[in-house]
Motif scaffolding. Structure first.
Motif: not given
Length: 268
Positions: A51-63, A92-95, A123-127
């Motif tokens: 499914n690579s990164t396509n299976f789950f939708k970005d979870r903008h509902w979390t906040t 969930c992380l990136f949103p 969007l990944y940043s080690t900072e």
């Protein structure tokens, strides 16, 4: 659709649903169950390969759903440290990182492949985040996160994928890195969710526990079971309730009942 119902009463089955569940009592053989447990990581890795990164939708509902991410600040712009236990590919992380610039996130997943997808995200940043592979039932979170350092832990559709006999190990592991007075935010499948009713006979592993065709597993929580699980590891319940909503499956022209447990447990 209709507004979700929240509360402490579980969904009531129709007579047909109750009869179908009552008939389905044959469990998957012990040999196959042990094999599924042994190959759990491989099966999730294959899931992400397919499914690579396509299976789950970005979870903008979390906040929106978990106002606590804002409420747990003692002052505006306070830097928060978050742990996303079971981060998948970062839906969930990136949103979260986009919406809130004052968050540093630890994130881990069982699947090495999922962790690689997170690290390749633009969007990944080690900072701003530290992502690592981890089996929450046996790898010590203290190897990557200081003790008592996390303001909030999200445990979203993760515990259901773990064998019920090992769930307490996950909660014990998380407890070590959570600050006293802070909370785990939980959301997962509730008893009699549509996904539970769709399993064909021959998929049952135990009470409320099933295997999908791809070898990944899913547990469906009752409010009582979840509460006992957290309390046994020293947490205090703050909120623990069913969220019931109906979603329309347009392809099959069906209205399907979705049931989740949405909860918040505090480390004293």
């Amino acid at each position: 659709g209709a507004l979700p119902k929240k509360g402490h009463s579980a969904r009531v089955l129709s007579p047909e649903e109750a009869e179908r569940l009552a008939k389905d009592q044959v469990l998957v053989s012990e040999f196959k169950q042990l094999k599924l447990e042994k190959e759990a990581q491989k099966n999730w890795d294959l899931f992400y390969k397919r499914n690579s990164t396509n299976f789950f939708k970005d979870r903008h509902w979390t906040t929106r759903e978990f106002q606590e991410l804002k409420a747990c600040r003692e002052f505006a712009d306070q830097k928060l440290t978050v742990l996303e236990a079971g981060c998948g590919v970062g839906n969930c992380l990136f949103p979260l990182l986009e919406e809130d610039l004052n968050i540093f996130a630890y994130a881990c997943d069982f699947s090495p492949r999922a962790v690689e997808y997170v690290k390749k995200n633009a969007l990944y940043s080690t900072e701003r985040c530290k992502v690592f592979q981890c089996d929450l039932t046996k790898d010590d979170l203290l190897d990557n996160i200081p003790a008592d350092s996390v303001d909030v832990v999200t445990l979203i559709f993760v515990l259901s994928a773990i064998h019920p006999e090992k769930m307490h190990l996950v909660l014990r592991n998380i407890y070590k890195v959570l600050k006293p007075g802070k909370c785990v935010l939980f959301r997962d499948y509730g008893l009699y969710d549509h996904a539970m009713l769709r399993f064909k006979s021959g998929s049952k592993l135990g009470e409320n526990f099933y295997v999908r065709q791809d070898g990944t597993r899913s547990y469906f929580f009752t409010e009582e079971f979840l509460s006992q699980l957290f309390k046994a590891e020293g947490y205090e319940p703050v909120v623990n309730e069913y969220v019931q909503r109906e979603t329309v499956n347009r392809k099959e022209d069906l209205c399907v009942p979705r049931v989740f447990l949405q909860s918040k447990f505090r480390k004293p």
